[in-house]
Design a protein around this motif. Structure first.
Motif, PDB file in Angstrom:
ATOM      1  N   PHE A 311       0.653  -1.531  -0.196  1.00 38.29           N
ATOM      2  CA  PHE A 311      -0.028   0.333   0.167  1.00 38.29           C
ATOM      3  C   PHE A 311       0.703   1.016  -0.204  1.00 38.29           C
ATOM      4  O   PHE A 311       0.416   2.490  -0.627  1.00 38.29           O
ATOM      5  N   THR A 312       2.238   1.631   0.752  1.00 34.10           N
ATOM      6  CA  THR A 312       2.561   2.539   1.058  1.00 34.10           C
ATOM      7  C   THR A 312       3.219   3.424   0.394  1.00 34.10           C
ATOM      8  O   THR A 312       4.315   3.675   1.144  1.00 34.10           O
ATOM      9  N   PHE A 313       4.369   1.716  -0.751  1.00 36.98           N
ATOM     10  CA  PHE A 313       5.614   2.537  -1.049  1.00 36.98           C
ATOM     11  C   PHE A 313       4.781   3.825  -2.582  1.00 36.98           C
ATOM     12  O   PHE A 313       4.578   4.181  -2.275  1.00 36.98           O
ATOM     13  N   GLU A 314       6.262   3.313  -2.735  1.00 36.41           N
ATOM     14  CA  GLU A 314       6.296   5.285  -3.484  1.00 36.41           C
ATOM     15  C   GLU A 314       6.787   4.767  -4.679  1.00 36.41           C
ATOM     16  O   GLU A 314       6.959   3.264  -5.421  1.00 36.41           O
ATOM     17  N   PRO A 315       6.013   5.784  -6.272  1.00 38.60           N
ATOM     18  CA  PRO A 315       6.265   4.938  -7.345  1.00 38.60           C
ATOM     19  C   PRO A 315       7.499   4.543  -8.087  1.00 38.60           C
ATOM     20  O   PRO A 315       6.832   3.103  -8.917  1.00 38.60           O
ATOM     21  N   GLU A 316       8.450   4.795  -7.901  1.00 38.71           N
ATOM     22  CA  GLU A 316       9.925   4.891  -8.576  1.00 38.71           C
ATOM     23  C   GLU A 316       9.686   3.255  -7.582  1.00 38.71           C
ATOM     24  O   GLU A 316      10.046   2.592  -8.415  1.00 38.71           O
ATOM     25  N   ASP A 317       8.878   2.949  -6.588  1.00 41.28           N
ATOM     26  CA  ASP A 317       8.980   1.042  -5.586  1.00 41.28           C
ATOM     27  C   ASP A 317       8.084   0.583  -6.835  1.00 41.28           C
ATOM     28  O   ASP A 317       8.575  -0.970  -7.211  1.00 41.28           O
ATOM     29  N   TYR A 318       7.149   0.697  -7.100  1.00 39.46           N
ATOM     30  CA  TYR A 318       6.212   0.101  -7.988  1.00 39.46           C
ATOM     31  C   TYR A 318       7.110  -0.414  -9.397  1.00 39.46           C
ATOM     32  O   TYR A 318       6.930  -0.684  -9.614  1.00 39.46           O
ATOM     33  N   THR A 319       7.891   0.746  -9.848  1.00 37.24           N
ATOM     34  CA  THR A 319       8.308   1.480 -11.480  1.00 37.24           C
ATOM     35  C   THR A 319       9.152  -0.354 -11.248  1.00 37.24           C
ATOM     36  O   THR A 319       9.190  -1.275 -11.829  1.00 37.24           O
ATOM     37  N   GLN A 320       9.835  -0.453 -10.141  1.00 35.01           N
ATOM     38  CA  GLN A 320      11.212  -1.656  -9.954  1.00 35.01           C
ATOM     39  C   GLN A 320      10.285  -2.416 -10.138  1.00 35.01           C
ATOM     40  O   GLN A 320      10.614  -3.818  -9.997  1.00 35.01           O
ATOM     41  N   ILE A 321       8.776  -3.647  -8.820  1.00 37.52           N
ATOM     42  CA  ILE A 321       8.574  -4.117  -8.357  1.00 37.52           C
ATOM     43  C   ILE A 321       8.280  -4.971 -10.222  1.00 37.52           C
ATOM     44  O   ILE A 321       8.493  -5.699 -10.344  1.00 37.52           O
ATOM     45  N   LEU A 322       7.404  -3.740 -10.877  1.00 31.37           N
ATOM     46  CA  LEU A 322       6.532  -4.392 -11.937  1.00 31.37           C
ATOM     47  C   LEU A 322       7.822  -4.791 -13.146  1.00 31.37           C
ATOM     48  O   LEU A 322       7.657  -5.761 -13.557  1.00 31.37           O
ATOM     49  N   THR A 323       8.882  -4.099 -13.035  1.00 30.15           N
ATOM     50  CA  THR A 323       9.518  -4.707 -13.790  1.00 30.15           C
ATOM     51  C   THR A 323      10.220  -5.939 -13.546  1.00 30.15           C
ATOM     52  O   THR A 323      10.529  -6.249 -14.757  1.00 30.15           O
ATOM     53  N   ASP A 324      10.307  -5.978 -12.424  1.00 29.13           N
ATOM     54  CA  ASP A 324      11.052  -7.092 -12.518  1.00 29.13           C
ATOM     55  C   ASP A 324      10.093  -8.354 -12.289  1.00 29.13           C
ATOM     56  O   ASP A 324      10.508  -9.242 -12.824  1.00 29.13           O
ATOM     57  N   LEU A 325       9.128  -8.124 -11.856  1.00 27.49           N
ATOM     58  CA  LEU A 325       7.968  -8.830 -11.909  1.00 27.49           C
ATOM     59  C   LEU A 325       7.716  -8.956 -13.179  1.00 27.49           C
ATOM     60  O   LEU A 325       7.372 -10.752 -14.098  1.00 27.49           O
ATOM     61  N   ALA A 326       8.106  -8.224 -14.648  1.00 32.81           N
ATOM     62  CA  ALA A 326       7.719  -8.863 -15.548  1.00 32.81           C
ATOM     63  C   ALA A 326       8.547  -9.529 -16.383  1.00 32.81           C
ATOM     64  O   ALA A 326       9.203 -10.191 -17.132  1.00 32.81           O
ATOM     65  N   THR A 327      10.219  -9.019 -16.431  1.00 35.19           N
ATOM     66  CA  THR A 327      11.288  -9.758 -16.877  1.00 35.19           C
ATOM     67  C   THR A 327      12.190 -10.275 -16.316  1.00 35.19           C
ATOM     68  O   THR A 327      13.127 -11.119 -16.837  1.00 35.19           O
ATOM     69  N   ARG A 328      11.962 -10.876 -14.851  1.00 35.20           N
ATOM     70  CA  ARG A 328      12.543 -11.852 -14.727  1.00 35.20           C
ATOM     71  C   ARG A 328      12.249 -12.741 -14.091  1.00 35.20           C
ATOM     72  O   ARG A 328      11.667 -14.241 -13.864  1.00 35.20           O
ATOM     73  N   LEU A 329      10.715 -13.113 -12.610  1.00 37.63           N
ATOM     74  CA  LEU A 329       9.856 -13.642 -12.155  1.00 37.63           C
ATOM     75  C   LEU A 329       9.620 -14.081 -12.969  1.00 37.63           C
ATOM     76  O   LEU A 329       8.653 -15.768 -13.264  1.00 37.63           O
ATOM     77  N   GLY A 330       8.532 -13.382 -14.043  1.00 41.11           N
ATOM     78  CA  GLY A 330       7.367 -13.856 -14.565  1.00 41.11           C
ATOM     79  C   GLY A 330       7.757 -15.288 -15.875  1.00 41.11           C
ATOM     80  O   GLY A 330       7.299 -16.116 -15.234  1.00 41.11           O
ATOM     81  N   PRO A 331       9.057 -14.565 -16.278  1.00 39.01           N
ATOM     82  CA  PRO A 331       9.486 -15.571 -17.101  1.00 39.01           C
ATOM     83  C   PRO A 331      10.237 -17.556 -16.656  1.00 39.01           C
ATOM     84  O   PRO A 331       9.717 -18.420 -17.137  1.00 39.01           O
ATOM     85  N   LEU A 332      10.427 -16.949 -15.025  1.00 37.40           N
ATOM     86  CA  LEU A 332      10.776 -17.814 -14.248  1.00 37.40           C
ATOM     87  C   LEU A 332       9.136 -18.871 -14.356  1.00 37.40           C
ATOM     88  O   LEU A 332       9.706 -20.370 -13.972  1.00 37.40           O
ATOM     89  N   LEU A 333       8.360 -18.582 -13.924  1.00 37.90           N
ATOM     90  CA  LEU A 333       7.029 -19.146 -13.611  1.00 37.90           C
ATOM     91  C   LEU A 333       6.269 -19.953 -15.136  1.00 37.90           C
ATOM     92  O   LEU A 333       5.319 -20.025 -15.469  1.00 37.90           O
ATOM     93  N   GLY A 334       7.371 -19.598 -16.509  1.00 38.23           N
ATOM     94  CA  GLY A 334       6.896 -19.912 -17.493  1.00 38.23           C
ATOM     95  C   GLY A 334       5.476 -19.051 -18.551  1.00 38.23           C
ATOM     96  O   GLY A 334       5.549 -19.225 -19.463  1.00 38.23           O
ATOM     97  N   TRP A 335       5.572 -17.907 -17.999  1.00 38.06           N
ATOM     98  CA  TRP A 335       5.276 -16.460 -18.393  1.00 38.06           C
ATOM     99  C   TRP A 335       5.084 -15.735 -19.468  1.00 38.06           C
ATOM    100  O   TRP A 335       6.506 -15.890 -19.416  1.00 38.06           O
ATOM    101  N   LYS A 336       4.589 -15.489 -20.749  1.00 44.10           N
ATOM    102  CA  LYS A 336       5.167 -14.481 -21.686  1.00 44.10           C
ATOM    103  C   LYS A 336       4.827 -13.606 -21.599  1.00 44.10           C
ATOM    104  O   LYS A 336       3.513 -13.721 -21.739  1.00 44.10           O
ATOM    105  N   PRO A 337       4.981 -12.027 -21.822  1.00 46.00           N
ATOM    106  CA  PRO A 337       4.505 -10.705 -21.724  1.00 46.00           C
ATOM    107  C   PRO A 337       3.923 -10.485 -22.868  1.00 46.00           C
ATOM    108  O   PRO A 337       4.170 -11.420 -23.909  1.00 46.00           O
ATOM    109  N   ALA A 338       2.285  -9.731 -22.544  1.00 44.90           N
ATOM    110  CA  ALA A 338       1.598  -9.715 -24.272  1.00 44.90           C
ATOM    111  C   ALA A 338       1.798  -8.833 -25.096  1.00 44.90           C
ATOM    112  O   ALA A 338       3.496  -8.137 -24.574  1.00 44.90           O
ATOM    113  N   VAL A 339       1.793  -9.158 -26.453  1.00 40.44           N
ATOM    114  CA  VAL A 339       2.464  -8.420 -27.121  1.00 40.44           C
ATOM    115  C   VAL A 339       1.304  -6.925 -27.503  1.00 40.44           C
ATOM    116  O   VAL A 339       0.280  -6.537 -27.135  1.00 40.44           O
ATOM    117  N   ASN A 340       2.055  -5.785 -26.994  1.00 45.71           N
ATOM    118  CA  ASN A 340       1.936  -4.509 -27.236  1.00 45.71           C
ATOM    119  C   ASN A 340       0.665  -4.454 -28.813  1.00 45.71           C
ATOM    120  O   ASN A 340       2.263  -4.368 -29.591  1.00 45.71           O
TER     121      ASN A 340
END
Length: 340
Positions: A311-340
């Protein structure tokens, strides 16, 4: 690292969109930028949570209507709307309108129950009917029926220069089939399955099968699918706090670990009269997080996850978390990002 039975198909995130009381526009704009970033990173969905009479998003559908105009692909959901605060007819109109504006991307998530702090708010919320309101499953059934086109008015036709419809407008075929139910008990899971809904699980469940979080959540998922017409194909989305630290600064890592540590005591035993169990917040590198997730029976049952942002993090924290989720953790779980 364990191998999943099937790859993670859908990855989303959830936020409550905090704001400063004196500068609410800044907080809402930050939420909209976060959703835009999520789409750019290939996330499948973005979810907003209600915060009535608090300094968070009180009207998620309004914010999602704006988000729908600034994005073109990412699914937009509410996780969840407490229907005790809503009139099902009026809410059905709002849902249908936002779905049309977002070109069919809305995923409504709902729940039932008496509104929080009801004794304090009931005179403002239901001044004439506070003691007669039904906050049970019937409220969801009314909403579903109206979304499916059930009759809302006995009058139909023209009156002067105005035309009237007997059903909710705009009418969106298929929207009712995208409704999710936010449940944390076996009873709710079974009810959602029996009514053909999708199931949103979270990091809070009732202690009904022992006193450990994962077995209880796993039992609820199994109970839901046992009752659902689609069986094993019935959709379940798991919501957890997962914070990857791969690209985090030392200061961010310290903040994240302190946040999780401060909330960890509540995960040891059932809390309160409702005997609620809380899942631990997961903090660490992507490799470590993948192992922790695969160790959970509940995670192995689902192929959709919506990560709840703290709840209480800063915008730059959310940017880092989402970026790592999409580029680091997601692929390890077999996930592939959607194509924009």
């Amino acid at each position: 690292m364990p191998t999943p039975d099937r790859p993670l198909r859908s990855l989303g995130f959830l936020t409550i969109g905090l704001f400063d009381e004196h500068r609410p526009a800044e907080g809402h704009e930050a939420t909209l930028r976060l959703i835009e970033l999520g789409e750019q990173l290939g996330f499948d969905s973005a979810w907003l949570r209600h915060r009535h009479l608090q300094y968070g998003i009180s009207s998620p559908l309004t914010v999602l209507a704006a988000a729908g105009q600034r994005t073109r692909r990412i699914a937009l959901g509410t996780a969840v709307t407490p229907l005790g605060w809503e009139n099902p007819l009026r809410y059905a109109e709002d849902l249908a309108t936002v779905d049309v504006l977002s070109r069919g991307r809305l995923n409504p998530g709902v729940s039932i129950g008496v509104p929080a702090h009801y004794e304090d708010v009931k005179d403002a919320l239901y001044p004439d009917s506070a003691d007669r309101e039904d906050f049970g499953y019937g409220r969801v059934e009314r909403l579903l029926g109206l979304l499916r086109g059930d009759t809302a008015s006995a009058f139909q036709g023209a009156e002067g220069i105005e035309s009237y419809s007997p059903r909710v407008q705009p009418y969106v075929p298929g929207l009712a089939g995208r409704v999710w139910y936010g449940g944390g008990s076996l009873r709710s899971a079974r009810w959602a399955g029996q009514h053909g809904l999708r199931l949103l699980t979270s990091n809070v469940v009732r202690a009904e099968t022992g006193t450990e979080f994962d077995p209880n959540q796993h039992a609820q998922i199994r109970a839901f699918r046992a009752e659902h017409p689609d069986g094993e194909r019935a959709r379940v989305s798991q919501g957890l706090v997962v914070i990857p630290t791969d690209s985090a600064t030392p200061a961010q890592r310290a903040k994240y670990r302190a946040y999780a540590a401060a909330r960890h005591a509540r995960t040891h035993t059932p809390q309160g009269p409702a005997r609620l169990l809380f899942a631990p917040d997961l903090v660490g590198g992507a490799d470590q997080l993948a192992e922790l997730l695969y160790a959970n029976a509940s995670f192995r049952e689902v192929d959709e996850v919506a990560v709840a942002l703290p709840f209480t993090f800063e915008p730059e924290d959310y940017t880092q978390i989402l970026t790592d989720l999409a580029t680091r953790l997601g692929p390890l779980l077999g996930w592939k990002p959607a194509v924009n």
